[in-house]
Design a protein around this motif. Sequence first.
Motif, PDB file in Angstrom:
ATOM      1  N   CYS A  44     102.462  -7.623  28.568  1.00  0.00           N
ATOM      2  CA  CYS A  44     102.455  -7.252  29.981  1.00  0.00           C
ATOM      3  C   CYS A  44     101.362  -6.220  30.225  1.00  0.00           C
ATOM      4  O   CYS A  44     101.283  -5.216  29.521  1.00  0.00           O
ATOM      5  N   ASP A  45     100.532  -6.493  31.216  1.00  0.00           N
ATOM      6  CA  ASP A  45      99.372  -5.652  31.496  1.00  0.00           C
ATOM      7  C   ASP A  45      99.405  -5.261  32.970  1.00  0.00           C
ATOM      8  O   ASP A  45      99.389  -6.119  33.848  1.00  0.00           O
ATOM      9  N   LEU A  46      99.521  -3.958  33.234  1.00  0.00           N
ATOM     10  CA  LEU A  46      99.511  -3.486  34.622  1.00  0.00           C
ATOM     11  C   LEU A  46      98.099  -3.656  35.178  1.00  0.00           C
ATOM     12  O   LEU A  46      97.132  -3.192  34.577  1.00  0.00           O
ATOM     13  N   ASN A  47      97.984  -4.345  36.320  1.00  0.00           N
ATOM     14  CA  ASN A  47      96.657  -4.722  36.834  1.00  0.00           C
ATOM     15  C   ASN A  47      95.954  -3.561  37.531  1.00  0.00           C
ATOM     16  O   ASN A  47      96.573  -2.861  38.337  1.00  0.00           O
ATOM     17  N   ASN A  48      94.683  -3.408  37.249  1.00  0.00           N
ATOM     18  CA  ASN A  48      93.861  -2.348  37.881  1.00  0.00           C
ATOM     19  C   ASN A  48      94.670  -1.061  37.973  1.00  0.00           C
ATOM     20  O   ASN A  48      94.754  -0.433  39.026  1.00  0.00           O
ATOM     21  N   ILE A 140      97.951   2.984  27.964  1.00  0.00           N
ATOM     22  CA  ILE A 140      98.915   3.437  28.968  1.00  0.00           C
ATOM     23  C   ILE A 140      99.426   2.276  29.818  1.00  0.00           C
ATOM     24  O   ILE A 140     100.506   2.337  30.390  1.00  0.00           O
ATOM     25  N   ASP A 141      98.682   1.167  29.883  1.00  0.00           N
ATOM     26  CA  ASP A 141      99.023   0.122  30.847  1.00  0.00           C
ATOM     27  C   ASP A 141      99.418  -1.218  30.220  1.00  0.00           C
ATOM     28  O   ASP A 141      99.637  -2.186  30.921  1.00  0.00           O
ATOM     29  N   GLU A 142      99.504  -1.285  28.892  1.00  0.00           N
ATOM     30  CA  GLU A 142      99.843  -2.569  28.255  1.00  0.00           C
ATOM     31  C   GLU A 142     100.979  -2.411  27.254  1.00  0.00           C
ATOM     32  O   GLU A 142     101.103  -1.377  26.611  1.00  0.00           O
TER      33      GLU A 142
HETATM   34 MG   LIG Z   1      95.531  -3.195  32.790  1.00  0.00          MG
END
Ligand SMILES: [Mg+2]
Length: 427
Positions: A44-48, A140-142
């Motif tokens: 899961c990767d938080l976009n931008n 931090i985002d994945e």
């Molecule tokens: Mg990301």
Amino acid sequence: MGFTYNPLIYSHKSPLDLREHSFYNKNKCSTEVRSVDNRVILHCDLNNFFASVECLFRKDLAGLPVAVCGSVENRHGIVLAKNEIAKGFGVKTAQAIWQAQLKCPKLVIIPPHYDKYLEFSRRAREIYERYTDMIEPFGIDECWLDVTGSQTLFGSGEKMANEIRTAVKKELGVTISAGVSFNKVFAKLGSDMKKPDAVTVLSKENFKEKAWPLKANEILGVGRSTEKSLRGLGIFTIGDLARTPENVLSAALGKHGRVLWKYANGLDNSRVIRDCEQPPAKTIGRSMTCKRDLENNADVKRVFFALAESVTHSLRENKAMAGTVQITIRDSLLNIQEHQQRLTMPTRLTTILTYTGMEIFTRHWDWRRPVRSVGIRACELVSEGENYQLTFDHDYEKLEQLERLEKSIDTIRGRYGDDALVRAILI
Ligand SMILES: [Mg+2]
């Protein structure tokens, strides 16, 4: 003099970080899966991410191209994240602000707010935890999630990925893209294939058709220099990589070549490693870019002291001592030098780290140019209890005293905050 910690050190995922990552852990037994054949892994990767969080708090930014940038004043004048609109103008992460503004003159530039990002990262993780406790964060985002055992309760991997995607959007107001696959490498690849707010499945049946036509640098482990070597071998896509005989790759790239061949053929069997299982840090370092150039040894010593304090604090937290001290020096033309020195005995004393750092520095730096940033790193860490060779040129009583003093400084800071005690040298 004002100091700022370089946020990039903590957030940027360089190939170096990757090398320290569990994929490259030498202790293969603990990182590879042996028994479970049909795993279901989500990435899961938080976009931008940074830009999405900022836009949530600033409704006035709706419809505008936005970039979160390190501040010009502190000389981190580069793009850390951008929204979709800015992306459409060709704004890229790590671009200098002026380059981004050439591409997109109306670009709105805002400074980063790391505490907010950490909070959102934590809340996203709480959503992931509804499905599994097997979670491995990557930056931090994945995150990777091993949901193999969750299928009886929640259904297929794809169904879980879609539920998570919907929950993140509804509860946090930001989006994720997710990859669903039978290993970590393809799960990560999947999360990059369609975004924002999308799910991509790479299965054993479809990965050749879906992943192999992609550029080789899309797969984990292929950075700029590896990509160049691959191009030299006539390898441009992930499929090329997969079809190249393993021995050709390992002859050209060594161990890394063999790893990449496995990745491309869907043979990555590394486990999702929870926080609590992560191997202890191999090195601990800090660096700092100062608001003005450093011009003499006294300036550098002050900065080394501040950095060494932070390093030794982490060493104490990790119950480790430094066997070697490494420094980095970046001058005003952005040339980088790295030098190191072995300590006669392991330490985690700020004083010793600083003085060793200075010793290395004065040996290698001739002040023909001012210094823009310096870093200090504790390497060849040994754990607290480990035996090490004692030498006789140290005053042990004095060292123990210092160690006790530094420990109590930690305690006071822990209780009253970092500013409670400021070393005389920094005032
Ligand atoms: Mg990301």
